[in-house]
Design a protein around this motif. Structure first.
Motif, PDB file in Angstrom:
ATOM      1  N   PHE A  69       0.808  -1.215   0.000  1.00 58.18           N
ATOM      2  CA  PHE A  69       0.000   0.000   0.000  1.00 58.18           C
ATOM      3  C   PHE A  69       0.845   1.270   0.000  1.00 58.18           C
ATOM      4  O   PHE A  69       0.340   2.346  -0.315  1.00 58.18           O
ATOM      5  N   GLY A  70       2.124   1.164   0.338  1.00 59.92           N
ATOM      6  CA  GLY A  70       2.962   2.357   0.362  1.00 59.92           C
ATOM      7  C   GLY A  70       2.929   3.119  -0.949  1.00 59.92           C
ATOM      8  O   GLY A  70       3.026   4.358  -0.968  1.00 59.92           O
ATOM      9  N   VAL A  71       2.779   2.408  -2.072  1.00 55.44           N
ATOM     10  CA  VAL A  71       2.695   3.064  -3.380  1.00 55.44           C
ATOM     11  C   VAL A  71       1.417   3.878  -3.476  1.00 55.44           C
ATOM     12  O   VAL A  71       1.413   5.024  -3.943  1.00 55.44           O
ATOM     13  N   PHE A  72       0.291   3.296  -3.042  1.00 52.05           N
ATOM     14  CA  PHE A  72      -0.980   4.029  -3.027  1.00 52.05           C
ATOM     15  C   PHE A  72      -0.918   5.184  -2.038  1.00 52.05           C
ATOM     16  O   PHE A  72      -1.455   6.264  -2.294  1.00 52.05           O
ATOM     17  N   GLN A  73      -0.275   4.940  -0.887  1.00 49.00           N
ATOM     18  CA  GLN A  73      -0.128   5.993   0.122  1.00 49.00           C
ATOM     19  C   GLN A  73       0.561   7.217  -0.461  1.00 49.00           C
ATOM     20  O   GLN A  73       0.126   8.354  -0.280  1.00 49.00           O
ATOM     21  N   ASN A  74       1.640   6.983  -1.185  1.00 51.78           N
ATOM     22  CA  ASN A  74       2.385   8.074  -1.806  1.00 51.78           C
ATOM     23  C   ASN A  74       1.535   8.781  -2.864  1.00 51.78           C
ATOM     24  O   ASN A  74       1.544  10.016  -2.967  1.00 51.78           O
ATOM     25  N   TYR A  75       0.781   8.020  -3.642  1.00 55.28           N
ATOM     26  CA  TYR A  75      -0.061   8.603  -4.690  1.00 55.28           C
ATOM     27  C   TYR A  75      -1.190   9.432  -4.080  1.00 55.28           C
ATOM     28  O   TYR A  75      -1.442  10.579  -4.490  1.00 55.28           O
ATOM     29  N   TYR A  76      -1.899   8.858  -3.111  1.00 52.38           N
ATOM     30  CA  TYR A  76      -3.017   9.579  -2.499  1.00 52.38           C
ATOM     31  C   TYR A  76      -2.563  10.876  -1.829  1.00 52.38           C
ATOM     32  O   TYR A  76      -3.311  11.858  -1.784  1.00 52.38           O
ATOM     33  N   SER A  77      -1.342  10.880  -1.308  1.00 46.34           N
ATOM     34  CA  SER A  77      -0.838  12.062  -0.601  1.00 46.34           C
ATOM     35  C   SER A  77      -0.391  13.174  -1.537  1.00 46.34           C
ATOM     36  O   SER A  77      -0.219  14.312  -1.102  1.00 46.34           O
ATOM     37  N   THR A  78      -0.199  12.853  -2.812  1.00 43.21           N
ATOM     38  CA  THR A  78       0.329  13.845  -3.763  1.00 43.21           C
ATOM     39  C   THR A  78      -0.603  14.134  -4.934  1.00 43.21           C
ATOM     40  O   THR A  78      -0.281  14.966  -5.783  1.00 43.21           O
ATOM     41  N   HIS A  79      -1.752  13.472  -4.992  1.00 43.58           N
ATOM     42  CA  HIS A  79      -2.682  13.672  -6.102  1.00 43.58           C
ATOM     43  C   HIS A  79      -4.096  13.902  -5.566  1.00 43.58           C
ATOM     44  O   HIS A  79      -4.466  13.423  -4.493  1.00 43.58           O
ATOM     45  N   GLY A  80      -4.869  14.646  -6.340  1.00 46.91           N
ATOM     46  CA  GLY A  80      -6.254  14.859  -5.993  1.00 46.91           C
ATOM     47  C   GLY A  80      -7.077  13.609  -6.254  1.00 46.91           C
ATOM     48  O   GLY A  80      -6.678  12.755  -7.042  1.00 46.91           O
ATOM     49  N   PRO A  81      -8.207  13.485  -5.580  1.00 45.56           N
ATOM     50  CA  PRO A  81      -8.792  14.456  -4.653  1.00 45.56           C
ATOM     51  C   PRO A  81      -8.376  14.274  -3.197  1.00 45.56           C
ATOM     52  O   PRO A  81      -8.996  14.853  -2.304  1.00 45.56           O
ATOM     53  N   PHE A  82      -7.337  13.464  -2.940  1.00 42.26           N
ATOM     54  CA  PHE A  82      -7.006  13.120  -1.559  1.00 42.26           C
ATOM     55  C   PHE A  82      -5.836  13.907  -0.990  1.00 42.26           C
ATOM     56  O   PHE A  82      -5.592  13.845   0.212  1.00 42.26           O
ATOM     57  N   ASN A  83      -5.088  14.639  -1.828  1.00 42.38           N
ATOM     58  CA  ASN A  83      -3.906  15.334  -1.321  1.00 42.38           C
ATOM     59  C   ASN A  83      -4.246  16.461  -0.353  1.00 42.38           C
ATOM     60  O   ASN A  83      -3.392  16.934   0.384  1.00 42.38           O
ATOM     61  N   SER A  84      -5.499  16.897  -0.345  1.00 43.57           N
ATOM     62  CA  SER A  84      -5.914  17.947   0.589  1.00 43.57           C
ATOM     63  C   SER A  84      -6.501  17.367   1.871  1.00 43.57           C
ATOM     64  O   SER A  84      -6.914  18.099   2.759  1.00 43.57           O
ATOM     65  N   GLN A  85      -6.547  16.038   1.961  1.00 44.37           N
ATOM     66  CA  GLN A  85      -7.101  15.367   3.147  1.00 44.37           C
ATOM     67  C   GLN A  85      -6.236  14.155   3.494  1.00 44.37           C
ATOM     68  O   GLN A  85      -6.693  13.023   3.543  1.00 44.37           O
ATOM     69  N   ARG A  86      -4.951  14.430   3.728  1.00 46.19           N
ATOM     70  CA  ARG A  86      -3.990  13.358   3.940  1.00 46.19           C
ATOM     71  C   ARG A  86      -4.200  12.601   5.237  1.00 46.19           C
ATOM     72  O   ARG A  86      -3.865  11.430   5.347  1.00 46.19           O
ATOM     73  N   SER A  87      -4.730  13.287   6.254  1.00 46.75           N
ATOM     74  CA  SER A  87      -4.909  12.650   7.559  1.00 46.75           C
ATOM     75  C   SER A  87      -5.800  11.417   7.423  1.00 46.75           C
ATOM     76  O   SER A  87      -6.901  11.489   6.901  1.00 46.75           O
ATOM     77  N   GLY A  88      -5.316  10.302   7.902  1.00 54.71           N
ATOM     78  CA  GLY A  88      -6.086   9.065   7.848  1.00 54.71           C
ATOM     79  C   GLY A  88      -5.728   8.151   6.699  1.00 54.71           C
ATOM     80  O   GLY A  88      -6.122   6.984   6.697  1.00 54.71           O
ATOM     81  N   VAL A  89      -4.979   8.652   5.707  1.00 56.74           N
ATOM     82  CA  VAL A  89      -4.606   7.797   4.576  1.00 56.74           C
ATOM     83  C   VAL A  89      -3.764   6.621   5.052  1.00 56.74           C
ATOM     84  O   VAL A  89      -3.940   5.480   4.597  1.00 56.74           O
TER      85      VAL A  89
END
Length: 446
Positions: A69-89
């Motif tokens: 999941f680390g790959v998805f974690q990195n993607y979600y943290s740097t791309h929309g729509p999740f990069n503005s809501q990183r807490s909890g990823v």
């Protein structure tokens, strides 16, 4: 060389059915039965290898995906729509793994109570898992991702995986530790392949298509794996729930093994979760993060096998000591002093060979308690150790997010001087406590 077992039989008036061996040693079951029906050999043969292969594939699919999941974690943290809501990823993967681990004893009991529904549970779990990934592809919030890629995936994965997994206890006796270790290398294999494929899918098509592709791949590979699974012992006419002997839970060794397993598990998930982000923030090439995860999971295959071989030959604390000392060296020295991709790769290889294969000693924990003169159900001991690992999985995500908020050690060099310094120290402390059983052996407690 283990010789084929002699043909034995099942006496139906003993109320024994195949699923009971999730909680009883098969050889103990067989020794008291009358010769009325020949059984397939244990520790080898076509049927045993097919079951082993099916479990291996399910292991790779169900556990390899969240472990990469680390790959998805990195993607979600740097791309929309999740990069503005990183807490909890970070909690998505650890929650998925934690639920599967913690709920495993309950599923084990249900599998025993309703043995004829095992294959139906496999198929139902596959549908739930695939539905979770497809539903996640339509989400736009972190909370929705947690509910689908986290919780729904976990429910489906557990229901798919565990009813198939428990039959290994029927097919392998003398080589039980090695058999479980081979299956658990499926996690390493999946964790080695998934990061590269996931990274390519995410970069090329985005997370929505990536999740849908994985849903199809898992469905296609899991179906034949379910079909090759078969029980070694026939079902009896009765499906009454056999009383569970949990007396071993009153013993100090069980709790020592569980505590050490929990602490090692807390540490286990942290590198997998943060390595891609660590590599990116350290200015390493884009390939460094996925490659580190790949090498870690490949090395973990060797870790599982080595742990399984050791526990089949020596007391389980020998395996725990090897894993603990290697893990401490990997974290405190190799990760803490990392400044380049090469050093990062040295860390993940050593970490995979030691801490990455820690679960390979679970069958040895059950054997050690049994050798002390106590009745032990191997499957139940393993499922309860899954619980302690699940606790470690659940807490590791939130703890690591808080540790990343700690100010970097400004006077420290290498990785210790980055914002991951506190995470590294916490990981090292956790693996140190994971070796508590070694102290227990010296004190003659275990």
């Amino acid at each position: 060389m283990v010789q084929p077992s002699r043909p034995v039989s099942i006496a139906d008036d003993e109320g024994i059915h195949s699923s009971s061996t999730a909680f009883a040693h098969p050889m103990q079951v067989e020794e008291g039965l009358e010769d009325t029906q020949a059984l397939p050999r244990v520790d080898g043969g076509k049927d045993a290898w097919l079951v082993l292969a099916g479990c291996f594939v399910l292991e790779a699919l169900v556990w390899g995906f969240p472990y990469s999941f680390g790959v998805f974690q990195n993607y979600y943290s740097t791309h929309g729509p999740f990069n503005s809501q990183r807490s909890g990823v970070a909690a998505i993967s650890t929650t998925a793994s934690g639920i599967m681990f913690i709920a495993s004893p309950f599923v084990a009991v249900l599998v025993q109570r309703y043995p004829r529904q095992r294959r139906l549970a496999n198929f139902a779990g596959l549908v739930i898992l695939v539905s979770g990934l497809v539903a996640a592809s339509f989400t736009s919030t972190t909370g929705a991702l947690l509910a689908t890629q986290g919780i729904l995936f976990a429910i489906g994965g557990l229901t798919l995986y565990f009813p198939a997994m428990y039959v290994i206890d029927e097919w392998f006796i003398a080589r039980k530790g090695l058999a479980f270790a081979v299956i658990w290398t499926g996690t390493g294999f999946g964790g080695a392949v998934f990061p590269f494929v996931s990274q390519w899918l995410l970069d090329t098509y985005g997370f929505r298509t990536a999740l849908r592709v994985w849903a199809v791949v898992i469905a296609v590979l899991a179906l034949p794996s379910i079909l090759v699974m078969r029980n070694r012992l026939p079902l009896s006419g009765s499906s009454a729930l056999r009383p569970l002997n949990l007396a071993f839970m009153k013993l100090a060794p069980f709790w020592i093994y569980s505590f050490g397993n929990m602490m090692q598990s807390i540490a286990y998930f942290l590198p997998q979760l943060w390595l891609p982000s660590f590599a990116r923030e350290a200015g390493m090439p884009a390939i460094a993060g996925p490659l580190a995860l790949c090498l870690l999971n490949i090395a973990a295959c060797g870790g599982y096998i080595s742990q399984g071989i050791i526990v089949d030959r020596y007391h389980v604390t020998v395996a725990i000591c090897v894993a603990t000392l290697g893990s401490m060296l990997a974290v405190f020295v190799c990760w803490g002093l990392t400044t380049s991709p090469a050093m990062l790769y040295v860390f993940v290889i050593l970490w995979g060979l030691t801490g990455g294969g820690f679960a390979g000693n679970w069958a040895g924990c059950a054997a050690a308690i049994r050798k002390s003169g106590h009745h032990v159900d191997t499957g139940m001991v393993i499922s309860l150790l899954c619980v302690s690992k699940g606790v470690g999985s659940v807490v590791s995500g939130p703890i690591s997010e808080k540790l990343l908020e700690v100010a970097p050690f400004q006077d420290a060099d290498f990785a210790y001087g980055t914002r991951y310094g506190a995470v590294i120290l916490f990981t090292g402390l956790s693996v140190t406590l994971g070796g508590v059983a070694c102290i227990g052996k010296l004190a003659k407690i275990v």
